[in-house]
Write an enzyme that holds these catalytic residues in place. Structure first.
Site, PDB file in Angstrom:
ATOM      1  N   HIS A  82       0.029   7.859   5.839  1.00  0.00           N
ATOM      2  CA  HIS A  82       1.269   7.351   5.256  1.00  0.00           C
ATOM      3  C   HIS A  82       2.185   8.689   5.444  1.00  0.00           C
ATOM      4  O   HIS A  82       1.859   9.901   5.449  1.00  0.00           O
ATOM      5  CB  HIS A  82       0.875   6.972   3.838  1.00  0.00           C
ATOM      6  N   ASP A 116      -7.282  -4.032   8.470  1.00  0.00           N
ATOM      7  CA  ASP A 116      -6.497  -3.000   8.183  1.00  0.00           C
ATOM      8  C   ASP A 116      -5.752  -2.916   9.487  1.00  0.00           C
ATOM      9  O   ASP A 116      -5.533  -1.693  10.190  1.00  0.00           O
ATOM     10  CB  ASP A 116      -7.255  -1.874   7.694  1.00  0.00           C
ATOM     11  N   CYS A 145      -4.832   5.374  11.992  1.00  0.00           N
ATOM     12  CA  CYS A 145      -4.026   4.988  10.944  1.00  0.00           C
ATOM     13  C   CYS A 145      -4.213   3.312  10.891  1.00  0.00           C
ATOM     14  O   CYS A 145      -3.317   2.562  10.626  1.00  0.00           O
ATOM     15  CB  CYS A 145      -2.640   5.058  11.678  1.00  0.00           C
ATOM     16  N   ALA A 148      -9.506   7.860   2.923  1.00  0.00           N
ATOM     17  CA  ALA A 148      -8.264   8.466   2.044  1.00  0.00           C
ATOM     18  C   ALA A 148      -8.699   8.151   0.610  1.00  0.00           C
ATOM     19  O   ALA A 148      -8.033   8.079  -0.341  1.00  0.00           O
ATOM     20  CB  ALA A 148      -7.091   7.280   2.292  1.00  0.00           C
ATOM     21  N   GLY A 165     -16.447  -0.467  13.603  1.00  0.00           N
ATOM     22  CA  GLY A 165     -17.416   0.615  14.195  1.00  0.00           C
ATOM     23  C   GLY A 165     -16.645   1.909  14.280  1.00  0.00           C
ATOM     24  O   GLY A 165     -17.253   2.904  14.830  1.00  0.00           O
ATOM     25  N   GLU A 185       0.865  -1.066  -0.192  1.00  0.00           N
ATOM     26  CA  GLU A 185       0.098  -0.095   0.078  1.00  0.00           C
ATOM     27  C   GLU A 185       0.912   1.277   0.014  1.00  0.00           C
ATOM     28  O   GLU A 185       1.643   1.320   0.874  1.00  0.00           O
ATOM     29  CB  GLU A 185      -0.788  -0.169   1.290  1.00  0.00           C
TER      30      GLU A 185
END
Lengths: 278, 456
Positions: B150, B285, B320, B230, B261, B138
């Site tokens: 990032h 993620d 993040c 994003a 959530g 990614e």
């Protein structure tokens, strides 16, 4: 001949299952001593299988030492086709119980040499020592297994071309397209079933009423192949009220009066004593 | 648990098959799901071991295509002991029902890629850890304005197309997914080359218009990375990346979505799943803090602070990644969207398998498929145990150690060691110790069946 008249199809299913249960228990199968059971497919025996599965789950019966022979199978239908009798037997019965795969015999309709397959089946029955109890259903035209009207009453396991009536009745399972219904089947012969020590025929529903009357109230006739069992020493017809619609009142009354005696057949009464019941 | 002929039968269970939960047995052998009917009629053999599942639900093992780390391991940061870190996560994931995953590296520098990437090799899983399907890269070819967590200094344009990627990553051998922004100079060419190499391209961290996104899809991209996050918010005159959900391209576009959530509002989840039902893929993620308490962690070069389960770039309010494993995401997703259980399970198994083009062996419980599956409580969806390639994961075996008994129904006649020393060879029936099975146990004794009793 005995005729057991019961309330409806579900009572017939329960009674038939209890009868099978009683016979297996009475026989007390074990290693090297198998109870040999002939089995049908179709809508009528479905309830019986479900009850037998219940009995198995309740620990009342084990099929570990039971050998089974199925009556028939379509020719050319793959084993896993939802309309094949392999599929039916697996999903409705075999997979739910502890039967050993080596002892569950179903005719292979996809065999290259069909005649040899039929001979093999007869030989297997012989090697198993003959069938102790053959359970069957009948068609509205009185056929037992796929022994269509006109079949020899001493026939053995063989390839049989199905009658138009049968194709017509079965097309609903094949996209309503009669051309998709297999036109041939492998079937045990009337003689094969006649050789069994005991035979139990299940008949339910008004549409089978004429067949039942032809089976038991008229003469032995190869146009109603099930009538052959009038000459069997231990034949049992189990039906519901609807199936008696074409019978004479006299016949119905006579057999209904015997219902208490018949009840003993599914209780723990030894078989040889049962054979004295009339 | 391995049996004599390796044929194991799970009964008294519900399984997910053909998008329906049905009461059906599951038979496995040699790491694959087998057709019991065929075994019965053709091979004429009986299963070596039968396992009573006590009404549990068996679902295909979860597949997480975007996971940055967990249990203190950050795939993008820890360049020493990479294999060890991966193995640790692979093992822990099994306790969450995840049987396959794509370790994900966020935007990093060239050095990190050259150190870490060659060490994350594709690896068939076992009871010791989940299958590593390949790396998900990614960044760094993403849009600066949509950088999310990032590191801005490391973000690059793929000016030379695939050559820029090769230059940055070193090798693409271990890679299965690359997330990039399609509007960047050289991106379209890169998408095309990646697709030709069989690498899936995910569009994300991007300000692409719908037209640019569709061009990306035409060139081979088939995924969107963490939908809504994003990327441009939905705009009715140019719906941007989000617009791909209702795009007229004839290809199915899949999209990862974080349903912890926190990252995505329940209504947004519902919008996505009602617009493009088949494309929805749940991803965790998850960051290094997954499975650990609040505190200070890392993601790539950046410090992370976790407060009440929310993972922020330290000192900011920039999210993040999540701290929730996929099994919880499935539950949260189901509750948020009120979808059926079948669908919720498929969004974490079948859909990712399809997106990666491995739905011929994973993501379903069909015959011939890999025996990767998870036992769930049918109501709470609590993971009971994971099985991978037909073996039960070590973590769940540990808890069973003291509960394993063999009985003839009346007497307990052996313990676990006797089981290992020979009883397992006898084709015993396993029955759980749960009190509601007492009746069945008594019945079994009556029928003189010898039973192995095992707490599941």
């Amino acid at each position: 001949m005995r005729l057991i008249i019961l309330e409806d199809a579900s009572v017939v299913a329960d009674w038939a299952a209890r009868f099978v249960l009683q016979r297996i228990k009475e026989f007390a199968p074990g290693p090297g001593r198998h109870f040999v059971l002939g089995l049908p497919t179709g809508g009528t025996p479905l309830g019986m299988y479900r009850r037998l599965i219940d009995f198995y789950r309740e620990g009342k019966v084990s099929f570990k030492y039971v050998t089974t022979f199925n009556m028939d199978e379509y020719v050319g239908l793959p084993r896993d086709h939802p309309e094949s009798y392999h599929y039916y037997m697996w999903h409705e019965f075999f997979k739910h119980v502890d039967i050993s795969p080596e002892h569950a015999h179903v005719l292979d309709g996809t065999a290259e040499d069909l005649a040899a397959e039929c001979q093999r089946f007869e030989r297997l029955i012989e090697e198993a020592g003959g069938v102790h109890l053959f359970v069957g259903g009948i068609g509205p035209d009185g056929h037992i297994a796929f022994n269509e009207p006109g079949s020899s009453l001493v026939s053995r396991t063989r390839v049989k071309t199905l009658a138009y009536d049968t194709l017509e009745a079965n097309k609903r399972f094949f996209d309503n397209d009669i051309s998709k219904v297999p036109s041939k089947a492998l079937t045990v012969g009337v003689g094969t079933v006649m050789d069994a020590k005991e035979v139990m025929i299940l008949i339910t529903g008004a549409h089978k009423a004429l067949a039942l009357s032809k089976a038991i109230e008229e003469g032995v006739n190869h146009m109603w192949t099930v009538s052959a069992f009038q000459q069997h020493a231990q034949a049992l017809f189990v039906c519901d009220e609807d199936a008696t619609l074409e019978l004479r009142v006299k016949t119905v009354k006579y057999f209904k009066a015997l219902s208490e005696e018949h009840q003993k057949m599914i209780e723990e009464v030894p078989v040889d004593v049962q054979h004295l019941i009339h | 648990m391995k049996a004599r002929n390796g044929l194991t039968r799970f009964f008294n269970c519900y399984i997910l098959r053909e998008s329906r939960i049905i009461k059906e047995e599951l038979w496995i052998r040699d790491g694959k799901i087998v057709n019991p009917e065929e075994v019965f009629y053709v091979e004429k053999v009986e299963p070596d071991v039968s396992l009573d599942c006590d009404g549990l639900l068996i679902a295909p093992g979860f597949i997480d295509i975007q996971i940055n780390g967990g249990w203190g391991v950050d795939f993008s940061y820890d360049s020493e002991n990479v294999e060890e870190g991966i193995q640790k996560v692979a093992k822990e994931l099994l306790t969450h029902g995840v049987t396959s995953f794509c370790p994900t590296m966020v935007t990093s520098d060239k050095e990190k890629y050259s150190k870490i990437l060659p060490k994350i090799q594709k690896k068939q899983g076992s009871k010791h850890g989940a299958t590593i399907l390949g790396v998900h890269l990614e960044g760094p070819f993403i849009c600066l304005a949509r950088k999310g967590a990032h590191t801005p200094e490391l973000i690059k344009n793929p000016i030379k197309g695939i050559d820029s990627l090769l230059e940055m990553y070193g090798s693409l051998e271990n890679v299965v997914i690359v997330t990039l922004a399609p509007e960047l100079p050289g991106a379209v060419e890169a998408i095309k080359s990646l697709s030709q190499r069989g690498i899936k391209v995910a569009l994300g961290h991007s300000e692409a218009s719908l037209a640019q996104a569709e061009e990306g899809v035409r060139q081979g991209a088939n995924l969107i990375t963490h939908l809504f996050n994003a990327m441009l918010p939905f705009h009715h005159r140019d719906p941007g990346l989000v617009g791909l959900l209702a795009s007229t391209t004839d290809k199915q576009v899949y999209y990862g979505i974080i349903s912890d959530g926190i990252h995505t509002h329940p209504a947004a989840l519902r919008i996505a799943c009602r617009t493009n039902r088949e494309g929805l893929i749940l991803i965790s993620d998850a960051v290094a803090a997954q499975g650990l308490p609040d505190g200070a962690y890392r993601i790539g070069p950046q410090a992370v602070s976790v407060e009440n389960g929310w993972a922020y770039i330290a000192g900011t309010k920039t999210l993040c990644g999540s701290t929730m494993a996929l099994d919880r995401c499935v539950k949260t997703f189901k509750e948020a969207t009120e979808c059926c259980l079948e669908y919720a399970l498929e969004t974490a198994s079948l859909h990712p398998a399809r997106a990666l083009g491995i739905d011929n062996i994973k993501g379903k419980l069909d015959y011939g498929y890999d025996a990767d599956f998870v036992f769930l409580h049918p109501k709470t969806l609590e993971v009971q145990s994971s099985w991978i390639a037909g073996e039960k994961d070590m973590c769940s075996q540990r808890s069973e150690q003291n509960d394993c008994l063999i009985s003839d129904g009346d007497h307990e006649i052996a313990d676990r060691s006797s089981w290992n020393n020979g009883f397992r060879a006898r084709g015993l029936v396993l029955v759980s110790l749960a009190p509601r099975n007492l009746r069945r146990r008594r019945a079994a004794v009556k029928a003189k069946q010898l039973h192995l009793i095992i707490k599941f």
